[in-house]
Motif scaffolding. Structure first.
Motif, mmCIF file in Angstrom:
data_model
loop_
_atom_site.group_PDB
_atom_site.id
_atom_site.type_symbol
_atom_site.label_atom_id
_atom_site.label_comp_id
_atom_site.label_asym_id
_atom_site.label_seq_id
_atom_site.Cartn_x
_atom_site.Cartn_y
_atom_site.Cartn_z
ATOM 1 N N GLU A 1 -4.796 6.183 1.712
ATOM 2 C CA GLU A 1 -4.795 4.265 1.028
ATOM 3 C C GLU A 1 -5.428 2.656 2.095
ATOM 4 O O GLU A 1 -5.535 3.330 3.618
ATOM 5 N N ASP A 2 -5.961 2.293 1.479
ATOM 6 C CA ASP A 2 -6.908 1.409 1.912
ATOM 7 C C ASP A 2 -5.520 0.050 2.620
ATOM 8 O O ASP A 2 -4.857 -1.158 2.175
ATOM 9 N N PHE B 1 0.693 -1.482 -0.170
ATOM 10 C CA PHE B 1 -0.242 0.412 0.039
ATOM 11 C C PHE B 1 0.971 0.978 0.225
ATOM 12 O O PHE B 1 0.174 2.331 0.276
ATOM 13 N N TRP B 2 1.843 0.899 -0.333
ATOM 14 C CA TRP B 2 3.248 2.791 0.088
ATOM 15 C C TRP B 2 3.792 2.412 -1.533
ATOM 16 O O TRP B 2 3.719 1.360 -2.413
ATOM 17 N N PHE C 1 -0.392 6.694 5.814
ATOM 18 C CA PHE C 1 -0.603 7.097 4.438
ATOM 19 C C PHE C 1 -2.481 6.706 4.689
ATOM 20 O O PHE C 1 -3.191 5.988 4.837
#
Length: 178
Positions: free
Chosen positions: A159-160, A88-89, A156
């Motif tokens: 982001e999920d 997710f990064w 984040f």
């Protein structure tokens, strides 16, 4: 030459617990109750080990040596590995490291991803030091994981971010068997 050390005087993988010395020689006792005698011994333990008193010197080392040992501050440094089911990064050139700024000094501040070295591993490494290392080593991994998840989700927010599937918290400072 094979590269193997064949000198029987060299003992590897022995945890030294006591060094007794006098003008007539040295006796070294290890954790497995082995005893070794010699005219001399070379101590190559780290500063952290010397400061921890894991090795007892009999008689105690001279004051000037003890002062020299404790004049240095031995930092505790913990690298925590966290595995996720997906990335997710941000990825790509120049995106190997992430920094997190907290009002708490050293609170999960330095992050690294390993996609270049371990493609699709989905692992992040977070480094903590000193007081945070000591605190984290004393708490359950589940609490560390919860703290990490809170930090990652704040890093984040768009982001999920899935829950981590695994965590490795080395305890080098608090566990002498590591």
């Amino acid at each position: 030459m094979s590269g193997n050390i064949v000198d029987a005087r060299l003992q590897l993988n022995k945890v030294v617990r006591e060094i007794s010395y006098s003008s007539t020689g040295v006796t070294v006792k290890t954790e497995d109750n082995s005893t070794y005698q010699a005219d001399y011994v070379m101590v190559s333990a780290s500063l952290g080990v010397l400061q921890s008193d894991l090795i007892q010197f009999k008689p105690q080392l001279p004051s000037w040596k003890i002062l020299a040992i404790y004049q240095f501050d031995m930092a505790v440094y913990t690298k925590i590995f966290v595995k996720f089911p997906k990335k997710f990064w941000p990825e790509g050139e120049g995106r190997e490291f992430f920094l997190y700024a907290s009002t708490r000094r050293g609170y999960y501040g330095i992050w690294q991803e390993f996609e270049k070295q371990y493609t699709d591993a989905n692992v992040l490494l977070v480094t903590v030091t000193d007081e945070e290392s000591r605190r984290i080593e004393q708490q359950p991994d589940s609490q560390t994981k919860a703290e990490i998840m809170e930090v990652v989700r704040s890093m984040f927010p768009d982001e999920d971010v899935p829950d981590a599937t695994d965590i490795l918290v080395p305890r080098w400072w608090s566990d002498s068997n590591n």
